[in-house]
Design an enzyme around this catalytic site. Structure first.
Site, PDB file in Angstrom:
ATOM      1  N   LYS A 121       0.813  -1.225   0.000  1.00 23.07           N
ATOM      2  CA  LYS A 121       0.000   0.000   0.000  1.00 23.07           C
ATOM      3  C   LYS A 121       0.844   1.271   0.000  1.00 23.07           C
ATOM      4  CE  LYS A 121      -3.718   2.126   2.729  1.00 23.07           C
ATOM      5  NZ  LYS A 121      -4.488   2.037   3.978  1.00 23.07           N
ATOM      6  N   ALA A 130       1.475  -5.063   7.250  1.00 23.38           N
ATOM      7  CA  ALA A 130       0.929  -4.833   8.594  1.00 23.38           C
ATOM      8  C   ALA A 130       1.268  -3.416   9.037  1.00 23.38           C
ATOM      9  CB  ALA A 130       1.528  -5.825   9.596  1.00 23.38           C
ATOM     10  N   THR A 145       4.178 -12.470  15.068  1.00 24.22           N
ATOM     11  CA  THR A 145       5.242 -11.899  15.914  1.00 24.22           C
ATOM     12  C   THR A 145       5.243 -12.542  17.298  1.00 24.22           C
ATOM     13  OG1 THR A 145       5.876  -9.875  17.093  1.00 24.22           O
ATOM     14  CG2 THR A 145       3.589 -10.032  16.449  1.00 24.22           C
ATOM     15  N   ASP A 146       6.402 -12.479  17.954  1.00 22.91           N
ATOM     16  CA  ASP A 146       6.482 -12.992  19.340  1.00 22.91           C
ATOM     17  C   ASP A 146       5.687 -12.110  20.310  1.00 22.91           C
ATOM     18  OD1 ASP A 146       8.145 -10.747  19.527  1.00 22.91           O
ATOM     19  OD2 ASP A 146       9.856 -11.825  20.381  1.00 22.91           O
ATOM     20  N   GLU A 147       5.310 -10.905  19.861  1.00 21.92           N
ATOM     21  CA  GLU A 147       4.573 -10.013  20.781  1.00 21.92           C
ATOM     22  C   GLU A 147       3.192 -10.562  21.130  1.00 21.92           C
ATOM     23  OE1 GLU A 147       6.597  -5.738  19.750  1.00 21.92           O
ATOM     24  OE2 GLU A 147       4.698  -5.875  20.766  1.00 21.92           O
ATOM     25  N   TYR A 158      -1.356  -3.086  18.857  1.00 24.12           N
ATOM     26  CA  TYR A 158      -0.602  -3.740  17.774  1.00 24.12           C
ATOM     27  C   TYR A 158      -0.579  -5.251  17.983  1.00 24.12           C
ATOM     28  CZ  TYR A 158       3.484  -5.864  15.585  1.00 24.12           C
ATOM     29  OH  TYR A 158       4.310  -6.735  14.916  1.00 24.12           O
ATOM     30  N   LYS A 173      -2.290  -8.279  15.773  1.00 19.52           N
ATOM     31  CA  LYS A 173      -1.503  -9.362  15.176  1.00 19.52           C
ATOM     32  C   LYS A 173      -2.047 -10.717  15.645  1.00 19.52           C
ATOM     33  CE  LYS A 173       1.667  -9.315  12.868  1.00 19.52           C
ATOM     34  NZ  LYS A 173       1.793  -9.274  11.376  1.00 19.52           N
ATOM     35  N   ASN A 225      12.554  -9.798  17.755  1.00 18.99           N
ATOM     36  CA  ASN A 225      12.888  -8.455  17.216  1.00 18.99           C
ATOM     37  C   ASN A 225      13.968  -8.522  16.140  1.00 18.99           C
ATOM     38  OD1 ASN A 225      11.539  -7.716  19.816  1.00 18.99           O
ATOM     39  ND2 ASN A 225      12.143  -5.660  19.144  1.00 18.99           N
ATOM     40  N   ASN A 253      17.561  -3.183  26.602  1.00 22.94           N
ATOM     41  CA  ASN A 253      17.606  -2.052  25.657  1.00 22.94           C
ATOM     42  C   ASN A 253      18.814  -1.151  25.908  1.00 22.94           C
ATOM     43  OD1 ASN A 253      15.223  -2.902  24.489  1.00 22.94           O
ATOM     44  ND2 ASN A 253      13.940  -1.636  25.817  1.00 22.94           N
TER      45      ASN A 253
HETATM   46  P1  NAD Z   1       7.239  -2.304   8.285  1.00 25.56           P
HETATM   47  O1  NAD Z   1       6.327  -1.392   9.042  1.00 25.56           O
HETATM   48  O2  NAD Z   1       8.619  -1.876   7.992  1.00 25.56           O
HETATM   49  O3  NAD Z   1       6.559  -2.664   6.871  1.00 25.56           O
HETATM   50  C1  NAD Z   1       5.202  -2.938   6.727  1.00 25.56           C
HETATM   51  C2  NAD Z   1       4.865  -2.846   5.240  1.00 25.56           C
HETATM   52  O4  NAD Z   1       3.476  -3.175   5.073  1.00 25.56           O
HETATM   53  C3  NAD Z   1       5.063  -1.448   4.642  1.00 25.56           C
HETATM   54  O5  NAD Z   1       5.733  -1.532   3.406  1.00 25.56           O
HETATM   55  C4  NAD Z   1       3.639  -0.944   4.452  1.00 25.56           C
HETATM   56  O6  NAD Z   1       3.501  -0.025   3.372  1.00 25.56           O
HETATM   57  C5  NAD Z   1       2.886  -2.237   4.188  1.00 25.56           C
HETATM   58  N1  NAD Z   1       1.459  -2.123   4.499  1.00 25.56           N
HETATM   59  C6  NAD Z   1       0.894  -1.599   5.626  1.00 25.56           C
HETATM   60  N2  NAD Z   1      -0.450  -1.645   5.522  1.00 25.56           N
HETATM   61  C7  NAD Z   1      -0.731  -2.224   4.331  1.00 25.56           C
HETATM   62  C8  NAD Z   1      -1.942  -2.553   3.670  1.00 25.56           C
HETATM   63  N3  NAD Z   1      -3.139  -2.272   4.212  1.00 25.56           N
HETATM   64  N4  NAD Z   1      -1.873  -3.168   2.471  1.00 25.56           N
HETATM   65  C9  NAD Z   1      -0.659  -3.435   1.900  1.00 25.56           C
HETATM   66  N5  NAD Z   1       0.512  -3.126   2.463  1.00 25.56           N
HETATM   67  C10 NAD Z   1       0.480  -2.535   3.671  1.00 25.56           C
HETATM   68  O7  NAD Z   1       7.202  -3.672   9.071  1.00 25.56           O
HETATM   69  P2  NAD Z   1       8.303  -4.807   9.307  1.00 25.56           P
HETATM   70  O8  NAD Z   1       9.071  -4.477  10.523  1.00 25.56           O
HETATM   71  O9  NAD Z   1       9.001  -5.071   8.039  1.00 25.56           O
HETATM   72  O10 NAD Z   1       7.365  -6.039   9.672  1.00 25.56           O
HETATM   73  C11 NAD Z   1       6.873  -6.898   8.659  1.00 25.56           C
HETATM   74  C12 NAD Z   1       6.035  -7.989   9.307  1.00 25.56           C
HETATM   75  O11 NAD Z   1       6.829  -8.704  10.246  1.00 25.56           O
HETATM   76  C13 NAD Z   1       4.841  -7.464  10.099  1.00 25.56           C
HETATM   77  O12 NAD Z   1       3.765  -8.345   9.904  1.00 25.56           O
HETATM   78  C14 NAD Z   1       5.302  -7.500  11.549  1.00 25.56           C
HETATM   79  O13 NAD Z   1       4.204  -7.667  12.414  1.00 25.56           O
HETATM   80  C15 NAD Z   1       6.194  -8.728  11.521  1.00 25.56           C
HETATM   81  N6  NAD Z   1       7.274  -8.774  12.518  1.00 25.56           N
HETATM   82  C16 NAD Z   1       8.154  -7.729  12.633  1.00 25.56           C
HETATM   83  C17 NAD Z   1       9.226  -7.827  13.532  1.00 25.56           C
HETATM   84  C18 NAD Z   1      10.225  -6.719  13.683  1.00 25.56           C
HETATM   85  O14 NAD Z   1      11.059  -6.789  14.586  1.00 25.56           O
HETATM   86  N7  NAD Z   1      10.230  -5.696  12.839  1.00 25.56           N
HETATM   87  C19 NAD Z   1       9.366  -8.991  14.304  1.00 25.56           C
HETATM   88  C20 NAD Z   1       8.450 -10.031  14.168  1.00 25.56           C
HETATM   89  C21 NAD Z   1       7.412  -9.914  13.258  1.00 25.56           C
HETATM   90  O1  DAU Z   2       9.093  -8.582  19.059  1.00 26.90           O
HETATM   91  C1  DAU Z   2       8.755  -8.372  17.718  1.00 26.90           C
HETATM   92  C2  DAU Z   2       8.286  -6.957  17.556  1.00 26.90           C
HETATM   93  O2  DAU Z   2       9.441  -6.135  17.677  1.00 26.90           O
HETATM   94  C3  DAU Z   2       7.566  -6.696  16.236  1.00 26.90           C
HETATM   95  O3  DAU Z   2       6.382  -7.425  16.210  1.00 26.90           O
HETATM   96  C4  DAU Z   2       7.256  -5.199  16.087  1.00 26.90           C
HETATM   97  O4  DAU Z   2       6.692  -4.945  14.809  1.00 26.90           O
HETATM   98  C5  DAU Z   2       8.535  -4.419  16.244  1.00 26.90           C
HETATM   99  O5  DAU Z   2       8.249  -3.031  16.198  1.00 26.90           O
HETATM  100  C6  DAU Z   2       9.214  -4.766  17.571  1.00 26.90           C
HETATM  101  O6  DAU Z   2       8.438  -4.274  18.694  1.00 26.90           O
HETATM  102  P1  DAU Z   2       9.140  -3.588  19.950  1.00 26.90           P
HETATM  103  O7  DAU Z   2       8.146  -2.763  20.638  1.00 26.90           O
HETATM  104  O8  DAU Z   2       9.925  -4.584  20.725  1.00 26.90           O
HETATM  105  O9  DAU Z   2      10.208  -2.688  19.117  1.00 26.90           O
HETATM  106  P2  DAU Z   2      10.672  -1.177  19.259  1.00 26.90           P
HETATM  107  O10 DAU Z   2      11.821  -1.002  18.316  1.00 26.90           O
HETATM  108  O11 DAU Z   2       9.558  -0.207  19.167  1.00 26.90           O
HETATM  109  O12 DAU Z   2      11.224  -1.139  20.740  1.00 26.90           O
HETATM  110  C7  DAU Z   2      12.229  -2.045  21.199  1.00 26.90           C
HETATM  111  C8  DAU Z   2      12.437  -1.790  22.674  1.00 26.90           C
HETATM  112  O13 DAU Z   2      13.030  -0.496  22.832  1.00 26.90           O
HETATM  113  C9  DAU Z   2      11.155  -1.755  23.479  1.00 26.90           C
HETATM  114  O14 DAU Z   2      11.407  -2.312  24.768  1.00 26.90           O
HETATM  115  C10 DAU Z   2      10.851  -0.268  23.615  1.00 26.90           C
HETATM  116  C11 DAU Z   2      12.217   0.357  23.641  1.00 26.90           C
HETATM  117  N1  DAU Z   2      12.297   1.716  23.061  1.00 26.90           N
HETATM  118  C12 DAU Z   2      11.843   1.900  21.806  1.00 26.90           C
HETATM  119  C13 DAU Z   2      11.879   3.135  21.218  1.00 26.90           C
HETATM  120  C14 DAU Z   2      11.362   3.345  19.821  1.00 26.90           C
HETATM  121  C15 DAU Z   2      12.854   2.753  23.778  1.00 26.90           C
HETATM  122  O15 DAU Z   2      13.304   2.585  24.933  1.00 26.90           O
HETATM  123  N2  DAU Z   2      12.881   3.993  23.215  1.00 26.90           N
HETATM  124  C16 DAU Z   2      12.401   4.234  21.967  1.00 26.90           C
HETATM  125  O16 DAU Z   2      12.433   5.414  21.517  1.00 26.90           O
END
Ligand code: NAD
Ligand code: DAU
Length: 336
Positions: free
Chosen positions: A35, A82, A124-126, A148, A152, A177, A247
């Site tokens: 999107k 997502a 996700t593990d969340e 969130y 999920k 993560n 962190n």
């Molecule tokens: P991100 O936010 O970087 O990317 C999400 C992508 O989805 C973007 O390109 C966005 O444009 C697209 N999107 C959002 N809404 C949409 C819609 N309605 N239709 C089509 N596309 C859409 O996310 P990420 O960190 O790459 O995470 C990807 C997946 O992995 C997610 O499902 C997230 O829950 C999961 N995940 C992420 C982590 C992490 O640490 N980042 C860990 C475990 C699981």
């Molecule tokens: O565990 C998997 C998840 O990891 C994914 O499903 C999510 O999409 C991804 O965003 C991530 O979630 P977290 O909440 O763990 O990630 P985030 O990077 O937002 O934060 C990581 C840790 O750092 C969390 O304990 C919050 C802390 N944090 C985060 C930010 C952005 C801070 O202390 N300060 C900050 O400004």
């Protein structure tokens, strides 16, 4: 030519996966369907644009009419689409429910109708919520804390129900993560790196002793590729590493790699319902034969260097009005 449809492929993990798949499976056509929300970025795929066998479609996963022909054409679907940022889900959660629940429903309906070869749905593990001791295996109770994580969990359960009710061949993955190149600067590691590069304060929530389990994004991509080959439809697989860090440890390492002072660290108001620790038990995947290969500190150093060397990529996002509005809403009051 077989086709893999990557929904959400313009985001962080999706774009890394697309690049990985291109390298490992060059005979496949890759269709990215995204999107392009604030988190989606065609710059994430800049090196693939225009290549034969690479197709980009701007589309919403909730738009059944537009999505359906792409699902019908695909041999494999990997769903990364997502809303993904916990802090944003605490500011406004409507899009989370829409994309992370209804979007999965739309995808499942398309697959039910057309009988796609395999769908890998990225959860996700969340969804397990805080794990204060031990590790959550795939049978652990779902106990999400944020809108969130709850969205999920909803999508995850819907996908499982479609596997049971209609034999839609879907694998669910729950990874820890991720970190690496092309991660949106709203997330911990890129936020801290880019703030440090700009000599801005590094906002650490609460006491900074929350624990996350970290995986280098390429290891996540390897695990998904492995599961496409060896996973069983209808099953859930945790993806982990056992690499747990507080962190504050991660933030200190980033400052060390950049040669910046610890005086940049600011302990700020905590995230509401902040999960203290995540930890997944990934024995099920290990027993199939997968292991991570990247070591945390060297992969983090490589990641920090990537942001340092690719300011063209993050500067556009950080300078956008959208990011400034988000930063103001989430950090301005915390940093006062
Ligand atoms: P991100 O936010 O970087 O990317 C999400 C992508 O989805 C973007 O390109 C966005 O444009 C697209 N999107 C959002 N809404 C949409 C819609 N309605 N239709 C089509 N596309 C859409 O996310 P990420 O960190 O790459 O995470 C990807 C997946 O992995 C997610 O499902 C997230 O829950 C999961 N995940 C992420 C982590 C992490 O640490 N980042 C860990 C475990 C699981
Ligand atoms: O565990 C998997 C998840 O990891 C994914 O499903 C999510 O999409 C991804 O965003 C991530 O979630 P977290 O909440 O763990 O990630 P985030 O990077 O937002 O934060 C990581 C840790 O750092 C969390 O304990 C919050 C802390 N944090 C985060 C930010 C952005 C801070 O202390 N300060 C900050 O400004």
């Amino acid at each position: 030519m077989p086709t893999i449809l990557v929904t959400g492929g313009a985001g962080f993990i999706g774009s890394n996966f697309v690049r990985y798949w291109r390298r490992e499976h060059p005979a496949w056509e890759i269709v990215v369907y995204d999107k392009l929300t604030y988190a989606g970025n065609r710059n994430n795929l800049h090196d693939l644009e225009g290549q034969p066998g690479f197709v980009f479609v701007q589309g919403d996963i909730c738009d059944r009419e537009q999505l359906e022909p792409w699902v019908a054409k695909a041999d494999i679907v990997v769903n990364f689409a997502a809303e993904t940022h916990v802090d944003r889900s605490l500011l406004a959660s409507g899009d989370f429910v829409r994309t992370d629940v209804l979007g999965v429903h739309t995808l499942m309906e398309c697959a039910r109708k057309h009988g796609t070869g395999l769908i890998v749905h990225i959860s996700t593990d969340e969804v397990y919520g805080p794990i204060l001791s031990g590790s959550a295996d795939e049978k652990a109770v779902l106990n999400p804390s944020s809108p969130y994580a709850a969205s999920k969990a909803g999508g995850d359960l819907l996908a499982l129900a479609y596997a049971k009710s209609f034999r839609v061949p879907v694998i669910i993955t729950r990874c820890c993560n991720n970190f690496g190149p092309y991660q949106h600067p709203e997330k911990l590691i890129p936020l801290m790196v880019t703030n440090a590069l700009m000599d801005l304060p590094l906002p650490v929530y609460g006491d900074g002793r929350q624990v996350r389990e970290w995986i280098f994004v390429e290891d996540h991509c390897r695990a998904l590729d492995f599961l496409i080959e060896h996973g069983t439809p209808g099953e859930i697989y945790n993806i982990g590493t056992g690499c747990e860090k507080q962190n504050i440890e991660v933030v200190r390492l980033i400052l060390q790699f950049l040669g910046k002072p610890e005086s940049l660290i600011r302990f700020v108001a905590d995230r509401p319902a902040h999960d203290r620790r995540y930890s997944v038990n990934w024995e099920k995947l290990r027993k199939l034969g997968w292991e991570p290969i990247h070591e945390f500190e060297s992969a983090l150093a490589q990641t920090v260097a990537w942001y340092r060397d690719n300011e063209w990529w993050w500067r556009q996002i950080r300078d956008s009005e959208e990011f400034k509005r988000y930063y103001e809403a989430n950090y301005a009051w915390r940093l006062k």
